[in-house]
Motif scaffolding. Structure first.
Motif, PDB file in Angstrom:
ATOM      1  N   ASP A  77       0.853  -1.183   0.000  1.00 59.33           N
ATOM      2  CA  ASP A  77       0.000   0.000   0.000  1.00 59.33           C
ATOM      3  C   ASP A  77       0.888   1.232   0.000  1.00 59.33           C
ATOM      4  OD1 ASP A  77      -2.355  -1.473   0.066  1.00 59.33           O
ATOM      5  OD2 ASP A  77      -2.300  -1.628   2.259  1.00 59.33           O
ATOM      6  N   VAL A  78       0.262   2.393  -0.041  1.00 58.63           N
ATOM      7  CA  VAL A  78       1.004   3.649   0.007  1.00 58.63           C
ATOM      8  C   VAL A  78       1.848   3.657   1.279  1.00 58.63           C
ATOM      9  CG1 VAL A  78       0.756   6.153   0.169  1.00 58.63           C
ATOM     10  CG2 VAL A  78      -0.795   4.830  -1.271  1.00 58.63           C
ATOM     11  N   PRO A  79       3.115   4.026   1.184  1.00 58.74           N
ATOM     12  CA  PRO A  79       3.948   4.036   2.387  1.00 58.74           C
ATOM     13  C   PRO A  79       3.451   5.084   3.377  1.00 58.74           C
ATOM     14  CG  PRO A  79       5.089   5.117   0.588  1.00 58.74           C
ATOM     15  CD  PRO A  79       3.838   4.512   0.016  1.00 58.74           C
ATOM     16  N   SER A  80       3.686   4.830   4.645  1.00 62.34           N
ATOM     17  CA  SER A  80       3.300   5.814   5.649  1.00 62.34           C
ATOM     18  C   SER A  80       4.333   6.941   5.733  1.00 62.34           C
ATOM     19  CB  SER A  80       3.131   5.152   7.015  1.00 62.34           C
ATOM     20  OG  SER A  80       4.324   4.512   7.412  1.00 62.34           O
ATOM     21  N   TYR A  81       5.542   6.648   5.277  1.00 60.80           N
ATOM     22  CA  TYR A  81       6.617   7.646   5.350  1.00 60.80           C
ATOM     23  C   TYR A  81       7.740   7.214   4.421  1.00 60.80           C
ATOM     24  CZ  TYR A  81      10.653  10.172   7.311  1.00 60.80           C
ATOM     25  OH  TYR A  81      11.767  10.959   7.476  1.00 60.80           O
ATOM     26  N   ASN A 106      16.408  16.926  -0.357  1.00 61.80           N
ATOM     27  CA  ASN A 106      15.810  15.992   0.595  1.00 61.80           C
ATOM     28  C   ASN A 106      14.313  15.920   0.342  1.00 61.80           C
ATOM     29  OD1 ASN A 106      18.340  15.746   2.127  1.00 61.80           O
ATOM     30  ND2 ASN A 106      17.926  17.858   2.655  1.00 61.80           N
ATOM     31  N   ILE A 107      13.818  14.736   0.042  1.00 63.29           N
ATOM     32  CA  ILE A 107      12.402  14.541  -0.257  1.00 63.29           C
ATOM     33  C   ILE A 107      11.794  13.740   0.894  1.00 63.29           C
ATOM     34  CG2 ILE A 107      10.734  13.525  -1.860  1.00 63.29           C
ATOM     35  CD1 ILE A 107      12.968  13.789  -4.023  1.00 63.29           C
ATOM     36  N   ILE A 108      10.752  14.305   1.492  1.00 62.93           N
ATOM     37  CA  ILE A 108      10.083  13.624   2.604  1.00 62.93           C
ATOM     38  C   ILE A 108       8.591  13.523   2.293  1.00 62.93           C
ATOM     39  CG2 ILE A 108       9.473  13.725   5.053  1.00 62.93           C
ATOM     40  CD1 ILE A 108      12.126  15.193   5.516  1.00 62.93           C
ATOM     41  N   TYR A 109       8.079  12.307   2.438  1.00 58.26           N
ATOM     42  CA  TYR A 109       6.652  12.050   2.283  1.00 58.26           C
ATOM     43  C   TYR A 109       6.132  11.575   3.630  1.00 58.26           C
ATOM     44  CZ  TYR A 109       2.304   9.766   0.996  1.00 58.26           C
ATOM     45  OH  TYR A 109       0.990   9.384   0.933  1.00 58.26           O
ATOM     46  N   LYS A 110       5.146  12.304   4.185  1.00 58.66           N
ATOM     47  CA  LYS A 110       4.548  11.935   5.462  1.00 58.66           C
ATOM     48  C   LYS A 110       3.143  12.513   5.521  1.00 58.66           C
ATOM     49  CE  LYS A 110       5.228  12.252  10.425  1.00 58.66           C
ATOM     50  NZ  LYS A 110       6.018  12.789  11.516  1.00 58.66           N
ATOM     51  N   ASP A 111       2.189  11.715   5.975  1.00 60.56           N
ATOM     52  CA  ASP A 111       0.798  12.143   6.108  1.00 60.56           C
ATOM     53  C   ASP A 111       0.242  12.684   4.791  1.00 60.56           C
ATOM     54  OD1 ASP A 111       0.855  11.461   8.825  1.00 60.56           O
ATOM     55  OD2 ASP A 111       1.572  13.451   9.398  1.00 60.56           O
ATOM     56  N   ASN A 112       0.599  12.022   3.700  1.00 61.65           N
ATOM     57  CA  ASN A 112       0.133  12.362   2.354  1.00 61.65           C
ATOM     58  C   ASN A 112       0.606  13.749   1.888  1.00 61.65           C
ATOM     59  OD1 ASN A 112      -1.119  11.369   0.065  1.00 61.65           O
ATOM     60  ND2 ASN A 112      -3.033  12.415   0.506  1.00 61.65           N
ATOM     61  N   ILE A 113       1.689  14.239   2.481  1.00 57.18           N
ATOM     62  CA  ILE A 113       2.286  15.519   2.097  1.00 57.18           C
ATOM     63  C   ILE A 113       3.745  15.265   1.734  1.00 57.18           C
ATOM     64  CG2 ILE A 113       2.949  17.824   2.893  1.00 57.18           C
ATOM     65  CD1 ILE A 113       0.529  17.658   4.822  1.00 57.18           C
ATOM     66  N   THR A 114       4.150  15.806   0.598  1.00 57.79           N
ATOM     67  CA  THR A 114       5.535  15.680   0.162  1.00 57.79           C
ATOM     68  C   THR A 114       6.200  17.048   0.260  1.00 57.79           C
ATOM     69  OG1 THR A 114       4.907  13.939  -1.389  1.00 57.79           O
ATOM     70  CG2 THR A 114       7.064  14.950  -1.707  1.00 57.79           C
ATOM     71  N   THR A 115       7.331  17.076   0.942  1.00 57.94           N
ATOM     72  CA  THR A 115       8.114  18.309   1.026  1.00 57.94           C
ATOM     73  C   THR A 115       9.513  18.049   0.481  1.00 57.94           C
ATOM     74  OG1 THR A 115       8.789  17.829   3.297  1.00 57.94           O
ATOM     75  CG2 THR A 115       6.882  19.264   3.012  1.00 57.94           C
ATOM     76  N   ILE A 116      10.087  19.099  -0.054  1.00 63.23           N
ATOM     77  CA  ILE A 116      11.452  19.036  -0.574  1.00 63.23           C
ATOM     78  C   ILE A 116      12.246  20.144   0.092  1.00 63.23           C
ATOM     79  CG2 ILE A 116      12.909  19.358  -2.615  1.00 63.23           C
ATOM     80  CD1 ILE A 116      10.743  18.070  -4.257  1.00 63.23           C
ATOM     81  N   THR A 117      13.381  19.774   0.629  1.00 70.06           N
ATOM     82  CA  THR A 117      14.268  20.726   1.278  1.00 70.06           C
ATOM     83  C   THR A 117      15.582  20.755   0.524  1.00 70.06           C
ATOM     84  OG1 THR A 117      13.292  20.100   3.392  1.00 70.06           O
ATOM     85  CG2 THR A 117      15.325  21.366   3.471  1.00 70.06           C
ATOM     86  N   THR A 118      16.098  21.949   0.298  1.00 70.62           N
ATOM     87  CA  THR A 118      17.396  22.105  -0.360  1.00 70.62           C
ATOM     88  C   THR A 118      18.462  22.395   0.690  1.00 70.62           C
ATOM     89  OG1 THR A 118      17.023  24.462  -0.669  1.00 70.62           O
ATOM     90  CG2 THR A 118      16.388  23.018  -2.487  1.00 70.62           C
ATOM     91  N   SER A 119      19.692  21.991   0.398  1.00 68.66           N
ATOM     92  CA  SER A 119      20.831  22.334   1.251  1.00 68.66           C
ATOM     93  C   SER A 119      22.109  22.144   0.449  1.00 68.66           C
ATOM     94  CB  SER A 119      20.844  21.501   2.535  1.00 68.66           C
ATOM     95  OG  SER A 119      20.972  20.129   2.242  1.00 68.66           O
ATOM     96  N   TRP A 120      23.220  22.492   1.054  1.00 66.01           N
ATOM     97  CA  TRP A 120      24.504  22.345   0.367  1.00 66.01           C
ATOM     98  C   TRP A 120      25.605  22.179   1.394  1.00 66.01           C
ATOM     99  CZ3 TRP A 120      28.476  26.332  -0.859  1.00 66.01           C
ATOM    100  CH2 TRP A 120      28.411  27.432  -0.033  1.00 66.01           C
ATOM    101  N   THR A 121      26.739  21.701   0.934  1.00 71.09           N
ATOM    102  CA  THR A 121      27.934  21.597   1.759  1.00 71.09           C
ATOM    103  C   THR A 121      29.034  22.387   1.063  1.00 71.09           C
ATOM    104  OG1 THR A 121      27.315  19.384   2.480  1.00 71.09           O
ATOM    105  CG2 THR A 121      29.614  20.021   2.799  1.00 71.09           C
ATOM    106  N   PRO A 122      29.532  23.452   1.704  1.00 70.73           N
ATOM    107  CA  PRO A 122      30.627  24.220   1.094  1.00 70.73           C
ATOM    108  C   PRO A 122      31.958  23.470   1.234  1.00 70.73           C
ATOM    109  CG  PRO A 122      29.983  25.185   3.199  1.00 70.73           C
ATOM    110  CD  PRO A 122      29.045  24.040   2.938  1.00 70.73           C
ATOM    111  N   LYS A 123      32.874  23.757   0.330  1.00 71.74           N
ATOM    112  CA  LYS A 123      34.209  23.145   0.404  1.00 71.74           C
ATOM    113  C   LYS A 123      34.964  23.623   1.634  1.00 71.74           C
ATOM    114  CE  LYS A 123      34.938  22.290  -4.506  1.00 71.74           C
ATOM    115  NZ  LYS A 123      35.703  22.671  -5.706  1.00 71.74           N
ATOM    116  N   THR A 124      34.813  24.898   1.941  1.00 75.99           N
ATOM    117  CA  THR A 124      35.435  25.492   3.123  1.00 75.99           C
ATOM    118  C   THR A 124      34.410  26.415   3.776  1.00 75.99           C
ATOM    119  OG1 THR A 124      36.311  27.364   1.869  1.00 75.99           O
ATOM    120  CG2 THR A 124      37.763  25.458   2.126  1.00 75.99           C
ATOM    121  N   PHE A 125      34.680  26.777   5.015  1.00 75.45           N
ATOM    122  CA  PHE A 125      33.759  27.676   5.713  1.00 75.45           C
ATOM    123  C   PHE A 125      33.641  28.988   4.948  1.00 75.45           C
ATOM    124  CE2 PHE A 125      32.930  31.176   8.623  1.00 75.45           C
ATOM    125  CZ  PHE A 125      31.723  30.769   9.150  1.00 75.45           C
TER     126      PHE A 125
END
Length: 150
Positions: A77-81, A106-125
């Motif tokens: 069935d549809v996953p819960s998360y 980052n893609i998250i599916y929970k409670d029939n809602i899908t959210t996408i979060t962006t992020s990055w890792t810099p080479k140096t501070f």
């Protein structure tokens, strides 16, 4: 960092799981809750490959893992998360910014809602947010282009 809420889940899931739209991304991790919990580490097992057949990236592509994930979901069935952590390839990262080690989606599916979060890792501070802002704009444009967000 941006958080986007997908307005058309059905279309988004179809593109994510059945088509090649996201295939160029590398998979860092997949967590999937169906009748059991699956945790998939996207790191390549180098011992599995003969040295001349070893992929260049340290992580498996979504194009390789997608059919396996689709199979896990098709028989339940549809996953819960679920949570999928994508990163860009070295080449794509360099096209966006020479200051970044990688960019994440980052893609998250929970409670029939899908959210996408962006992020990055810099080479140096750095206090420079330009690469992060560039990535956020690219993802927003991409999501709008495919009518995943309003």
């Amino acid at each position: 960092m941006y958080i986007f809420t997908i307005s058309n889940n059905k279309k988004f899931m179809n593109q994510l799981l059945k088509n090649d739209l996201f295939d160029s991304f590398l998979v860092r991790e997949v967590i999937l809750y169906t009748n059991i919990k699956y945790i998939i580490d996207g790191t390549l097992n180098k011992e599995f490959y003969v040295s001349e057949n070893l992929p260049a990236a340290p992580y498996m592509s979504w194009g390789f893992l997608r059919p396996k994930i689709h199979f896990l979901l098709a028989n339940n069935d549809v996953p819960s998360y679920f949570k999928i952590i994508f990163s860009t390839t070295k080449e794509k990262t360099e096209q966006i910014s020479d200051q970044a080690q990688t960019f994440f989606l980052n893609i998250i599916y929970k409670d029939n809602i899908t959210t996408i979060t962006t992020s990055w890792t810099p080479k140096t501070f750095t206090l420079d947010k330009t690469p992060e802002q560039e990535w956020d704009k690219k993802i927003e444009k991409f999501l709008c282009q495919w009518n995943f967000i309003d």
